[in-house]
Design an enzyme around this catalytic site. Structure first.
Site, short mmCIF file in Angstrom:
data_model
loop_
_atom_site.label_atom_id
_atom_site.label_comp_id
_atom_site.label_asym_id
_atom_site.label_seq_id
_atom_site.Cartn_x
_atom_site.Cartn_y
_atom_site.Cartn_z
N GLU A 111 0.91 -1.12 0.04
CA GLU A 111 0.15 -0.05 -0.15
C GLU A 111 0.76 1.32 0.06
O GLU A 111 0.51 2.29 0.63
CB GLU A 111 -1.11 -0.11 1.14
CG GLU A 111 -2.08 -1.15 1.12
CD GLU A 111 -2.95 -1.18 2.20
OE1 GLU A 111 -2.65 -0.59 3.37
OE2 GLU A 111 -4.27 -1.72 2.26
N GLU A 162 -7.02 -7.60 -1.13
CA GLU A 162 -7.68 -7.41 0.14
C GLU A 162 -9.17 -6.96 0.16
O GLU A 162 -9.26 -5.69 -0.04
CB GLU A 162 -6.85 -6.42 1.11
CG GLU A 162 -5.53 -6.75 1.48
CD GLU A 162 -5.01 -5.62 2.71
OE1 GLU A 162 -5.86 -5.00 2.95
OE2 GLU A 162 -3.86 -5.82 2.81
#
Length: 889
Positions: free
Chosen positions: A181, A250
């Site tokens: 991320e 995710e």
């Protein structure tokens, strides 16, 4: 006999050779390609240290039974290398064992090395010693950091290679992840960000794993790294190259980013909410399975072929591993498998059916790109066709309120709002995401006393013994420094606690003592909590919260002529937080300005601090006098005396055993011996009556407890409408109650008798109120309408048989040695309510209860046709459903 033995040996050898063949793993624009074949892959995250090795096989098997192909896990650097060049791969840290167990179950592995993991894990998974390397800057084009990152990444890759765990060696690992991320915050690093990402990609590729690497949330991931999506919805995500597949690393199964006004937020995209998973002081978030299933189906409808649940089993933050600040010990995550390792119904069962439906479409999904067309406002069809004439379709209604009936290929289909219907043959609907055909289970916790061994020599009277933790400086390792020190740099996170102590002489003519006026102690801290003691007595406390960890407090105190001692106990509650912004239901926008707010997620999180950084002042109430104590010489002590004395293990000769057990006082250690609850049901400790602290069972920490932190009274609802973009603000429960009351104790940590429980109570509580809670199954329920699709298992039947079949309500006791013992409720017609609170509607068949009782009672499982032929027709011309609640024994 000899020949039979030789044949057996030959067979074993053949099995070993067969299972050790290396696989070729590549990718193209549609999918991950294994041995030349595109694959549709369903994945789920299970973090090995958030459960125990004894739990792993069952968790993996339940994942496989739920339709998963892949287990995804992070690798936690601070667990494996707590001291530089000293590694730990034992017990819950045994990554190799975990990966091998996944392989034994016949599943693949996605290894997310990072090594920054976020994961609501302490310090984002980085070891604290990394912070002290001269000249280091985390996650940027910095040579000291890159050297350490490469060394650890290479260590993990080499460990996997030594055990032949990559698919290229015949093992289960088909994917690896580097970084995590970073694209959410890379703009804060300016010109250094792009070279760093390019370096990270090149470094990973150079390790020659033989399998693809991914970067999640990294839109500029360099080739051949695959960039992937994280979020509640990823159907609109597009990879940065038409040569890469659409992957979702995710899919958040239950966590939550509440905002005050979600729809206003969709428009402005300027509000930065605090991410709340389960935080101390927060309510409990959950995500309806209908919405989660909708998100999954939409992703595959619009071209996705790899999807991962974060989390599939969340587990528990044992020890001090939880990040934060203020993230709770439970990491349950409202996942399909709950914190205790039990399947959560109907979430697990409905998603299993979704996976089956998607796999029925696999041949068409991997053959081509979807052809998407509009069926009307907010109505969409996606069609996949194979070269041999096969066809699969997804029909979506993305309206947030209104159901719709659509015509597709000459047939009519009813689509509830915010739902997707899956048609494996472009004709027959096998599943609709809003029509849950899986049973619900209401778990319950049976409480029993702690059963302390009062006959033990150290458990006289109450069964408890205790030791007081000294106030202030008590260790020889204490040191003096001018001014106020930042806590993390001082403790290196070896303990939650840091003492700041100051002795001062106050003359009788000081303004503070004139006219008997009281003094105010003013303290400012970066967080996360503070207890102030004056002359050995607690004067006041204050903690921050998950929205703002900082502490600023004014405490009225009384000082005396002569020597006065100020002891400030500063505490941390995890070293991580996270902030995410959503600007559309199907995309994510994240602010790069987090460093001013967030302690451990985002740019420069390692530079944020904790502890008493001042000012610290004495202010006179009536005369306006003030003394700034900040720059004086303070004495510091890292941690507690009891931590250094080995009290968590229970082994000490200092324990006091007397009938008068001290209760509701701060800074005290408690100890007792107890017997384990009988049976095999999962175990928790109910900490009601205690304040805040940490608990150890037989020397192993079950984590921080804090039942005294009560959630807000507002923001919860009795039910949650799954329709529309998910925001945890609309799906909250547990208002006005402790954020966490029950704390998981793994069965493998318990002996039948002679167990030792040790508590450090920081604020004050009554340990005699502690109780065990064993997780039982309360009720089984199911509610199926006559318009539901047929059960998934009927898809293989011929079309004539399917046309003659009806929707079916099925119930099954969770244990093979249980049978359905009673029918709590049964109604066919228009029943109302949900599991545990069903009621009869205006229309109800008089036959339903007796029919269900006859079919189900005494059986481990039962199935009933939902039709008027079976149950009668109490109200002609009305759409009907069957609702049933049963008990198993």
């Amino acid at each position: 006999m000899r020949r039979r033995t030789e044949m057996l040996v030959l067979l074993i050898c053949l099995v070993i050779v067969t299972t050790s063949f290396a696989s070729t793993v590549t990718y193209d624009h549609r999918a991950i390609v294994i041995d030349g074949k595109r694959r549709v892959l369903i994945s789920g995250s299970i973090h090995y240290p958030r459960s125990t090795p004894e739990m792993w096989p069952d968790l993996i098997q339940k994942s496989k039974d739920g339709g998963l192909d892949v287990i995804e896990t992070y690798v936690f650097w601070n667990l494996h290398e707590p001291v530089r060049n000293q590694y730990n791969f034992e017990g819950r840290n045994d990554l190799v064992k975990f990966v091998k167990l996944v392989a034994e179950a016949g599943l693949y592995v996605h290894l997310r090395i990072g090594p920054y993991v976020c994961a609501e894990w302490n310090y984002g998974g980085f070891p604290l010693w990394l912070h002290f390397i001269p000249g280091i800057k985390f996650r940027t084009d910095n040579e000291p950091f890159k050297a350490e990152m490469q060394r650890f990444t290479a260590k993990i890759v080499e460990l996997m290679k030594q055990e032949k765990l990559y698919a290229s060696q015949g093992g289960p690992i088909i994917l690896s992840q580097i970084e995590n991320e970073y694209g959410n915050i890379d703009s804060a690093y300016g010109a250094a960000a792009k070279p760093y990402i390019k370096w990270a990609a090149g470094m990973a590729i150079s390790l020659d794993t033989g399998v693809p690497w991914v970067m999640c949330q990294q839109s500029d991931a360099p080739d051949p790294i695959i960039n992937t999506c994280n979020g509640f919805y990823c159907d609109q995500f597009t990879p940065n190259s038409n040569k890469k597949p659409k992957m979702w690393t995710e899919n958040w199964s239950g966590c939550c980013f509440p905002v005050s006004n979600f729809y206003q937020f969709l428009i402005t995209s300027r509000h930065i909410p605090n991410a709340r998973f389960l935080s101390f002081g927060g309510t409990v978030p959950y995500r309806p399975v209908e919405d989660l299933a909708f998100a999954v189906a939409r992703f595959f409808q619009r071209g996705g072929t790899f999807q991962n649940y974060y989390m599939y089993h969340g587990g528990t933050n044992f020890d001090r591993t939880t990040g934060g600040p203020f993230i709770a010990t439970s990491y349950d995550y409202d996942a399909p498998i709950d914190e205790y390792g039990q399947v959560r119904q109907p979430k697990w069962g409905h998603l299993r059916d979704v996976h089956k439906a998607i796999k029925l479409c696999e041949e068409a999904l991997i053959a081509t790109d979807p052809k998407i067309s509009s069926l009307g406002p907010n109505l969409e069809a996606a069609v996949y066709k194979t070269g041999s004439g096969g066809c699969s379709a997804f029909l979506a209604n993305i309206d947030t309120k209104s159901d719709a009936t659509v015509n597709f290929n000459g047939n009519s289909y009813h689509l509830p709002a915010w739902s997707v219907s899956i048609l494996p043959d472009c004709k027959n609907e096998v599943l609709n995401t809003a029509k849950v055909n899986s049973m619900s289970v209401i778990p319950s916790f049976m409480h029993e006393s702690l059963n302390t061994n009062a006959d033990s020599i150290d458990s006289i009277g109450s069964g408890w013994s205790w030791i007081n933790e000294p106030v202030g400086i008590s260790k020889a390792s204490a040191f003096n420094k001018l001014g106020l020190l930042e806590q993390i740099n001082t403790t290196a996170d070896k303990s939650d606690y840091l003492w700041y102590s100051l002795s001062m002489n106050i003359k009788g003519d000081e303004p503070f003592l004139q006219d008997g006026s009281q003094t105010v102690l003013h303290v400012e801290s970066l967080g996360h909590g503070l207890h102030a003691f004056i002359n050995g007595k607690l004067a006041g406390s204050r903690t921050g919260n998950s929205n703002n960890a900082k502490v600023k407090v004014d405490i009225p105190i009384t000082v005396v002529p002569g020597k006065n001692t100020i002891d400030l106990l500063s505490l941390t509650v995890g070293l991580q937080c996270r902030y995410v912004i959503y600007n559309r239901y199907n995309s994510v926008y994240v602010s790069s300005n987090w460093r001013h707010i967030c302690q451990n997620y985002g740019a420069f999180f390692d530079l944020s601090g904790a502890g008493v950084t001042g000012p610290v002042k004495l202010n006179g109430l009536s005369n306006g006098s003030s003394i700034d104590l900040s720059s004086q010489q303070w004495t510091y002590q890292v941690g507690l005396k009891g931590e250094d004395s080995g009290l968590p293990s229970g082994s000490s000769s200092e324990w006091v055993s007397q009938p008068a057990l001290p209760k509701n006082q701060p800074l005290i250690w408690y100890k007792t011996n107890f017997d384990a609850p009988t049976g095999n049901d999962p175990v928790a400790l109910d900490f009601m009556g205690m304040g805040k602290g940490e608990a150890w069972i037989n020397g192993q920490s079950i984590g921080r407890y804090w039942p005294a932190y009560i959630a807000s009274n507002s923001g919860c609802t009795d039910s949650c409408d799954y329709r529309g973009p998910y925001s945890a603000n609309k799906c909250r429960k547990n208002c006005g109650k402790p954020s966490q009351q029950l704390y998981h104790v793994p069965r493998s940590w318990l002996k039948p008798s002679g167990n030792i429980l040790v508590l450090f109570e920081e604020m004050g509580g009554d340990p005699t109120q502690l109780a065990f809670a064993t997780r039982k199954m309360g009720s089984l329920c199911s509610h199926v309408s006559d318009s539901h699709p047929l059960p998934m298992d009927m898809w293989g039947l011929d079309s004539k048989t399917r046309r003659a079949s009806n929707p079916t309500l099925s119930l099954s006791c969770p244990s093979p040695n249980q049978v359905i013992s009673s029918i709590k409720f049964a109604s066919f017609g228009t029943p109302l309510g949900t599991c545990g609170s069903f009621s009869h509607g205006r229309c109800s068949s008089a036959k339903a209860h007796s029919i269900v009782q006859k079919v189900c009672v005494g059986s481990t499982s039962c199935s009933i046709d939902v039709s008027t032929k079976t149950l009668g027709d109490p109200c002609k011309g009305v759409k009907k459903s069957l609702a049933v609640e049963v008990s198993c024994a």
